[in-house]
Scaffold this active site. Sequence first.
Site, PDB file in Angstrom:
ATOM      1  N   ARG A 172      -9.230 -10.776 -12.168  1.00  0.00           N
ATOM      2  CA  ARG A 172     -10.450 -11.381 -12.730  1.00  0.00           C
ATOM      3  C   ARG A 172     -10.393 -11.394 -14.242  1.00  0.00           C
ATOM      4  O   ARG A 172     -10.856 -12.338 -14.902  1.00  0.00           O
ATOM      5  CB  ARG A 172     -11.691 -10.594 -12.260  1.00  0.00           C
ATOM      6  CG  ARG A 172     -12.015 -10.828 -10.786  1.00  0.00           C
ATOM      7  CD  ARG A 172     -12.998  -9.793 -10.268  1.00  0.00           C
ATOM      8  NE  ARG A 172     -14.192  -9.732 -11.060  1.00  0.00           N
ATOM      9  CZ  ARG A 172     -14.865  -8.596 -11.343  1.00  0.00           C
ATOM     10  NH1 ARG A 172     -14.445  -7.432 -10.842  1.00  0.00           N
ATOM     11  NH2 ARG A 172     -15.933  -8.618 -12.083  1.00  0.00           N
ATOM     12  N   HIS A 217     -22.533   7.060 -13.849  1.00  0.00           N
ATOM     13  CA  HIS A 217     -21.566   6.055 -14.273  1.00  0.00           C
ATOM     14  C   HIS A 217     -22.139   5.264 -15.435  1.00  0.00           C
ATOM     15  O   HIS A 217     -23.257   4.768 -15.366  1.00  0.00           O
ATOM     16  CB  HIS A 217     -21.257   5.092 -13.117  1.00  0.00           C
ATOM     17  CG  HIS A 217     -20.315   4.004 -13.524  1.00  0.00           C
ATOM     18  ND1 HIS A 217     -18.959   4.188 -13.600  1.00  0.00           N
ATOM     19  CD2 HIS A 217     -20.528   2.727 -13.925  1.00  0.00           C
ATOM     20  CE1 HIS A 217     -18.374   3.088 -14.008  1.00  0.00           C
ATOM     21  NE2 HIS A 217     -19.308   2.179 -14.219  1.00  0.00           N
ATOM     22  N   LYS A 223     -15.913   1.877  -6.377  1.00  0.00           N
ATOM     23  CA  LYS A 223     -15.309   3.113  -6.906  1.00  0.00           C
ATOM     24  C   LYS A 223     -16.272   4.294  -6.763  1.00  0.00           C
ATOM     25  O   LYS A 223     -15.867   5.414  -6.468  1.00  0.00           O
ATOM     26  CB  LYS A 223     -14.903   2.903  -8.374  1.00  0.00           C
ATOM     27  CG  LYS A 223     -13.705   1.975  -8.490  1.00  0.00           C
ATOM     28  CD  LYS A 223     -13.389   1.588  -9.911  1.00  0.00           C
ATOM     29  CE  LYS A 223     -14.340   0.571 -10.454  1.00  0.00           C
ATOM     30  NZ  LYS A 223     -13.867  -0.338 -11.472  1.00  0.00           N
ATOM     31  N   SER A 273     -17.382  -4.177  -7.677  1.00  0.00           N
ATOM     32  CA  SER A 273     -16.266  -3.466  -8.308  1.00  0.00           C
ATOM     33  C   SER A 273     -16.686  -2.047  -8.708  1.00  0.00           C
ATOM     34  O   SER A 273     -16.036  -1.058  -8.348  1.00  0.00           O
ATOM     35  CB  SER A 273     -15.826  -4.274  -9.549  1.00  0.00           C
ATOM     36  OG  SER A 273     -15.027  -3.513 -10.387  1.00  0.00           O
ATOM     37  N   ASP A 313      -9.957  -3.035  -5.629  1.00  0.00           N
ATOM     38  CA  ASP A 313     -10.682  -3.343  -6.862  1.00  0.00           C
ATOM     39  C   ASP A 313      -9.733  -3.371  -8.056  1.00  0.00           C
ATOM     40  O   ASP A 313      -9.846  -4.221  -8.931  1.00  0.00           O
ATOM     41  CB  ASP A 313     -11.800  -2.325  -7.113  1.00  0.00           C
ATOM     42  CG  ASP A 313     -12.420  -2.561  -8.486  1.00  0.00           C
ATOM     43  OD1 ASP A 313     -12.971  -3.651  -8.690  1.00  0.00           O
ATOM     44  OD2 ASP A 313     -12.280  -1.692  -9.362  1.00  0.00           O
TER      45      ASP A 313
HETATM   46  N1  URA Z   1     -16.391  -2.453 -14.795  1.00  0.00           N
HETATM   47  C1  URA Z   1     -15.818  -2.430 -13.567  1.00  0.00           C
HETATM   48  O1  URA Z   1     -15.387  -1.376 -13.109  1.00  0.00           O
HETATM   49  N2  URA Z   1     -15.748  -3.593 -12.882  1.00  0.00           N
HETATM   50  C2  URA Z   1     -16.205  -4.767 -13.347  1.00  0.00           C
HETATM   51  O2  URA Z   1     -16.113  -5.769 -12.671  1.00  0.00           O
HETATM   52  C3  URA Z   1     -16.778  -4.769 -14.627  1.00  0.00           C
HETATM   53  C4  URA Z   1     -16.864  -3.581 -15.331  1.00  0.00           C
END
Ligand code: URA
Length: 437
Positions: A170, A84, A189, A185, A163
């Site tokens: 957010r 990621h 995922k 967050s 999320d």
């Molecule tokens: N990327 C994400 O997936 N979540 C965040 O909170 C910030 C960056």
Amino acid sequence: MDIRMYDLIEKKKRAGELTKDEIFAMIRAYTKGDIPDYQMSAFCMAVWFNGMTDRETFDLTEAMALSGDTVDLSQFGDRSVDKHSTGGVGDKTTLIVAPIVATCGGIVAKMSGRGLGHTGGTVDKLESFEGFKTSLSPEDFTAQVEKIGLAVIGQSGDLAPADKKMYALRDVTATVDTIPLIAASIMSKKLAAGTHSIVLDVKCGSGAFMRTPEDASELAGMMVKIGRAHNRNIAAVITNMNIPLGHAIGNVLEVKEAVEVLKGRGPDDLREICLTLASAMVKLSCGVSIEKAKEMTADALLSGRAYDTFCRWIEAQGGEKEKALDPELFGIAEHTYDIVAERDCYFESCNTEMIGTAAMMLGAGRATADDIIDPRAGIILHKKPSDKLKKGDVIATLHTERPATIEAAAKTFESALQFTDNAVERQPLVFNIIGLD
Ligand code: URA
């Protein structure tokens, strides 16, 4: 468990610690729509000021990961591995790293995102190949992974819906930039996506979310802790995003550069970062030492076997193999414009986010989710910070199908660059590695 959201906001406002049951009940109710956005945004702001304990952050991550679909990759045992990236400019590493790792025996069954704002998305780059399918049925996805060890699709299904809702909230309530919420967050995922091992490329610098190596290391450390708390093999590499990666920014331009690296050529910085990430992934997924992983990945790349895997991957997902074999067939954008050095000097530094914005203005990215991308638009950086410049040298070439964008994009690009009369030291590519010992 019944909760009163008011009480949880009050508790966090006073820096109290929520129980696991409270966190799970809150996330369940918010996902269902039983908690209004104004209460969740007050909660996120309380977290922004008072933080969360590690235990709360682990529980929040798990609650969000379990809020929707989860992918089951258990048939691949401990071989499945994901990478990621927290998002950068010119970041085409997945195109190179995924086939290297698959060639070494790792299983890369990956969901990737589309780009928004100044950073590009892997799915957009892959869609440069006409016909490339970014959604596959679960059966086709598994069959392809079994056959070539590699499949990359767009985010599908209802992965971590809590999320998705919270991140959108957010984003408009100034509560993105707090480590527990970012870490939960991202990791929710990754946990929902089901791979046994995870390597995080945490970008740091003017083109990234985290601006200093210290902040990036803190975020990476928290994500590694979350992964371990959920029994994942996980490591994080903190990489430099004060300078775009490689020379190419923009979808087709980046695919061409990725193929150059897969052919054993291409820019040194890009090759080095890719081999670092790939070695970490191979160590975690194949259970070998990092020294052995480095040998395996270098051999996969330099022997051309990783490039062969890349071509089979593009073909397997319906993309044009001829273009994987000969990316010159993509052609170039109709309009190009050179940015030229005005005097003899050194290239001191750049604002990478502004360079990404200039590429987006040329048509390489999206300002809003509905914008259309021009695959061949973007920027080639012929010179990079620390390079010596002579008056008249071409620093960069802008590529676009929309000539009306050139003037404003050139202005944005030029204002992103700083020059000096003194020699400039090269910046490190990797600031820190966490979790590989
Ligand atoms: N990327 C994400 O997936 N979540 C965040 O909170 C910030 C960056």
